[in-house]
Structure formats: C-alpha cells, structure tokens
Design a protein around this motif. Structure first.
Motif, PDB file in Angstrom:
ATOM      1  N   CYS A 124       0.913  -1.392   0.124  1.00 56.90           N
ATOM      2  CA  CYS A 124       0.127   0.123   0.068  1.00 56.90           C
ATOM      3  C   CYS A 124       0.913   1.181   0.037  1.00 56.90           C
ATOM      4  O   CYS A 124       1.771   1.306   0.744  1.00 56.90           O
ATOM      5  CB  CYS A 124      -1.073  -0.090   1.267  1.00 56.90           C
ATOM      6  SG  CYS A 124      -1.894   1.554   1.417  1.00 56.90           S
TER       7      CYS A 124
ATOM      8  N   ASN B 200       0.071   7.291  -4.294  1.00 61.11           N
ATOM      9  CA  ASN B 200       0.590   7.439  -5.694  1.00 61.11           C
ATOM     10  C   ASN B 200       0.363   8.656  -6.107  1.00 61.11           C
ATOM     11  O   ASN B 200       0.307   9.808  -5.412  1.00 61.11           O
ATOM     12  CB  ASN B 200      -0.300   6.460  -6.812  1.00 61.11           C
ATOM     13  CG  ASN B 200      -2.051   6.707  -6.597  1.00 61.11           C
ATOM     14  OD1 ASN B 200      -2.402   7.903  -6.617  1.00 61.11           O
ATOM     15  ND2 ASN B 200      -2.757   5.791  -6.592  1.00 61.11           N
TER      16      ASN B 200
ATOM     17  N   HIS C  86      -0.093   4.970 -10.534  1.00 67.54           N
ATOM     18  CA  HIS C  86      -0.456   3.339  -9.899  1.00 67.54           C
ATOM     19  C   HIS C  86       0.231   2.301 -10.886  1.00 67.54           C
ATOM     20  O   HIS C  86       0.443   1.235 -10.465  1.00 67.54           O
ATOM     21  CB  HIS C  86      -2.042   3.687 -10.022  1.00 67.54           C
ATOM     22  CG  HIS C  86      -2.850   2.204  -9.763  1.00 67.54           C
ATOM     23  ND1 HIS C  86      -2.727   1.629  -8.538  1.00 67.54           N
ATOM     24  CD2 HIS C  86      -3.393   1.451 -10.651  1.00 67.54           C
ATOM     25  CE1 HIS C  86      -3.573   0.637  -8.638  1.00 67.54           C
ATOM     26  NE2 HIS C  86      -3.927   0.460 -10.028  1.00 67.54           N
ATOM     27  N   SER C  87       0.094   2.701 -12.328  1.00 63.36           N
ATOM     28  CA  SER C  87       0.619   1.653 -13.403  1.00 63.36           C
ATOM     29  C   SER C  87       2.014   1.416 -12.864  1.00 63.36           C
ATOM     30  O   SER C  87       2.424   0.311 -13.332  1.00 63.36           O
ATOM     31  CB  SER C  87       0.516   2.223 -14.531  1.00 63.36           C
ATOM     32  OG  SER C  87       1.219   3.740 -14.774  1.00 63.36           O
TER      33      SER C  87
ATOM     34  N   THR D 270       1.580  -1.757 -10.644  1.00 62.10           N
ATOM     35  CA  THR D 270       0.911  -2.881 -11.121  1.00 62.10           C
ATOM     36  C   THR D 270       1.957  -3.718 -11.887  1.00 62.10           C
ATOM     37  O   THR D 270       2.107  -4.808 -11.987  1.00 62.10           O
ATOM     38  CB  THR D 270      -0.364  -2.368 -11.887  1.00 62.10           C
ATOM     39  OG1 THR D 270       0.096  -1.348 -12.663  1.00 62.10           O
ATOM     40  CG2 THR D 270      -1.583  -1.920 -10.814  1.00 62.10           C
TER      41      THR D 270
ATOM     42  N   SER E  76      -6.051  -4.961  -6.824  1.00 62.45           N
ATOM     43  CA  SER E  76      -5.178  -3.837  -7.410  1.00 62.45           C
ATOM     44  C   SER E  76      -5.978  -2.565  -7.506  1.00 62.45           C
ATOM     45  O   SER E  76      -6.789  -2.437  -8.532  1.00 62.45           O
ATOM     46  CB  SER E  76      -4.546  -4.168  -8.760  1.00 62.45           C
ATOM     47  OG  SER E  76      -4.010  -3.128  -9.194  1.00 62.45           O
ATOM     48  N   THR E  77      -6.124  -1.712  -6.580  1.00 61.67           N
ATOM     49  CA  THR E  77      -6.972  -0.434  -6.478  1.00 61.67           C
ATOM     50  C   THR E  77      -6.199   0.794  -6.612  1.00 61.67           C
ATOM     51  O   THR E  77      -4.927   0.897  -5.980  1.00 61.67           O
ATOM     52  CB  THR E  77      -7.946  -0.778  -5.155  1.00 61.67           C
ATOM     53  OG1 THR E  77      -7.138  -0.803  -4.147  1.00 61.67           O
ATOM     54  CG2 THR E  77      -8.760  -1.866  -5.448  1.00 61.67           C
ATOM     55  N   ASP E  78      -6.897   2.017  -7.062  1.00 56.49           N
ATOM     56  CA  ASP E  78      -6.344   3.064  -6.890  1.00 56.49           C
ATOM     57  C   ASP E  78      -7.433   3.999  -6.266  1.00 56.49           C
ATOM     58  O   ASP E  78      -8.516   4.305  -7.118  1.00 56.49           O
ATOM     59  CB  ASP E  78      -6.047   3.666  -8.359  1.00 56.49           C
ATOM     60  CG  ASP E  78      -5.581   5.169  -8.468  1.00 56.49           C
ATOM     61  OD1 ASP E  78      -5.362   6.097  -7.121  1.00 56.49           O
ATOM     62  OD2 ASP E  78      -5.429   5.759  -9.406  1.00 56.49           O
TER      63      ASP E  78
ATOM     64  N   THR F  34      -2.491   3.422  -3.945  1.00 58.78           N
ATOM     65  CA  THR F  34      -2.455   2.380  -4.240  1.00 58.78           C
ATOM     66  C   THR F  34      -2.353   1.217  -3.425  1.00 58.78           C
ATOM     67  O   THR F  34      -1.743   1.252  -2.625  1.00 58.78           O
ATOM     68  CB  THR F  34      -1.052   2.280  -5.425  1.00 58.78           C
ATOM     69  OG1 THR F  34      -1.287   3.014  -6.677  1.00 58.78           O
ATOM     70  CG2 THR F  34      -0.876   0.693  -5.986  1.00 58.78           C
ATOM     71  N   ARG F  35      -3.188   0.205  -3.663  1.00 57.61           N
ATOM     72  CA  ARG F  35      -3.183  -1.135  -2.497  1.00 57.61           C
ATOM     73  C   ARG F  35      -3.250  -2.328  -3.662  1.00 57.61           C
ATOM     74  O   ARG F  35      -3.874  -2.351  -4.630  1.00 57.61           O
ATOM     75  CB  ARG F  35      -4.560  -1.193  -2.057  1.00 57.61           C
ATOM     76  CG  ARG F  35      -4.789  -0.238  -0.905  1.00 57.61           C
ATOM     77  CD  ARG F  35      -5.766  -0.444  -0.075  1.00 57.61           C
ATOM     78  NE  ARG F  35      -6.397   0.660   0.782  1.00 57.61           N
ATOM     79  CZ  ARG F  35      -6.983   1.537   0.773  1.00 57.61           C
ATOM     80  NH1 ARG F  35      -7.829   1.763  -0.306  1.00 57.61           N
ATOM     81  NH2 ARG F  35      -7.553   2.585   1.802  1.00 57.61           N
ATOM     82  N   ILE F  36      -2.365  -2.989  -3.347  1.00 54.90           N
ATOM     83  CA  ILE F  36      -1.997  -4.341  -4.199  1.00 54.90           C
ATOM     84  C   ILE F  36      -1.833  -5.454  -3.336  1.00 54.90           C
ATOM     85  O   ILE F  36      -1.249  -5.595  -2.206  1.00 54.90           O
ATOM     86  CB  ILE F  36      -0.845  -4.357  -5.120  1.00 54.90           C
ATOM     87  CG1 ILE F  36      -1.049  -3.196  -6.133  1.00 54.90           C
ATOM     88  CG2 ILE F  36      -0.301  -5.515  -5.877  1.00 54.90           C
ATOM     89  CD1 ILE F  36       0.374  -2.735  -6.942  1.00 54.90           C
TER      90      ILE F  36
END
Length: 210
Positions: free
Chosen positions: A138, A141, A160-161, A164, A175-177, A196-198
């Motif tokens: 987390c 971004n 964010h990209s 990812t 995978s959220t923004d 950003t959370r992944i």
C-alpha cells in the motif's frame, strides 16, 4: 528514507495508527487465509497493527521499522510473543530467498527516495516470498493529495501503473487506486491521499524438467 512527520506523531501519542489492521490485511485474514502457521515479514511496520493481526491469527511475524519510537509504541500496545520487533533499515534487510509466506509493505514506498529504491524494495519483497505466497503493498500514488497534515514532507509519488507493472507476472488479487480521507490524532488536521493497494500472489515454483 523520509518519515513524513510520523515520528513526531509516534512520540506525541501512544498509538498513532490505532489498533485495527489495514484494509488489505483484513481482507487477507477474512477471505484468503484466516489463520496460519507460516511466517510474515512486515517491512515499515510502524507501530505494528498489521503485524499484531497476523500474529493473533497464528503467524510468526518479523516486524521492522526505522523508527525506534514506532517500535517502542508497538511493543507496549501489542505485547505479543509471536512478533519479533526490530529497529532497522528495511532496504538492508537480509534473509534467505523464499523465507516468508507473506511480505507486507504498508505505507512504506512513498517514504523512499526514488523509483529505483521502490524497485529494490519490491524485488526484495518478491525474493523473500515463498512460491504461492503473497505480497501486500500500500502506497501513495501520483494523483491528488492534501499534505497539510504533513508539513515539510515531500512523499515519493509514482503512478499506479508503476506499481502494477512490478507485479505483472504475479496474480493480482486486488489492485486498486482510491482516495482516502483521514485525520491524524496528534494534529487533528483532516486531509486526503490517493493510494495504490495491491494484494498479489506469487506463482508456484516451475518444476524441473525430466
């Protein structure tokens, strides 16, 4: 590494981040693996609310942060034997490959100096994760931020990209923004961040050819 003024908060209040685990940790422990006997590495653990949640679910946790104040608060707030607390530089952390079932970096990447350090961090996380293990990341971004609650802090803001892409060869479960709104207890200033959370799963080891 920049602390974002968090060290001031750690010294001002006894539990800056509260005791509830973060959203991806809650998701993992509720929907993916509610309990376990494996190992967790929490890089940039802060006061350890995520480390404590994993420990209470049965995991052995190594929790490391550069802030001695954060670690001191964590030891007092979460006196759990399954957590091994360490003050240290996360980027210099050393352990054999495939050591951990889960590696966490929550709120750490945006405190690093540049994209190269973030890539180093994620490579470290990936290397230390067992096949079929998980990473939880987390970070801020490069979208909208109100930094009024963080005077003097210039966080590292990457797209964010970018994050990812670092997990393009893993299974990204989440995978959220998103934009979050919060108020820190030591100054009471409402503010927001783009985050950003992944949550990603490492592939199984490739079997040897016969």
């Amino acid at each position: 590494m920049r602390d974002g003024g968090y060290d001031v908060g750690y010294r001002a209040v006894s539990c800056f981040w509260g005791t509830e685990p973060s959203s991806l940790v809650k998701l993992f422990l509720s929907d993916i693996r509610p309990s376990g006997t494996g190992r967790v590495l929490d890089l940039g653990c802060g006061e350890g609310k995520n480390a404590a949640a994993f420990a209470e679910a049965g995991y052995l946790v190594d929790a490391i942060d550069c802030s001695s104040a954060a670690i001191e608060n964590g030891r007092k707030q979460f006196p759990i034997q399954r957590v091994n607390w360490t003050v240290g530089d996360v980027l210099s952390y050393s352990s054999p490959d495939d050591s951990y079932d889960i590696v966490v970096a929550y709120g750490l990447a945006h405190c690093l100096s540049d994209a190269e350090e973030v890539e180093h961090l994620v490579k470290l996380m990936r290397r230390l994760t067992k096949p079929s293990g998980y990473n939880i990341l987390c970070t801020f971004n490069d979208r909208s931020h109100d930094l009024s609650a963080h005077p003097g802090f210039a966080p590292l803001l990457l797209p964010h990209s970018f994050f990812t892409m670092l997990y393009q060869d893993w299974t990204r479960i989440t995978s959220t923004d998103d934009t979050i709104h919060e108020t820190h207890p030591h100054n009471g200033i409402p503010h927001h961040h783009s985050v950003t959370r992944i949550l990603a799963k490492k592939p199984n080891a490739t079997p040897l050819s016969t």
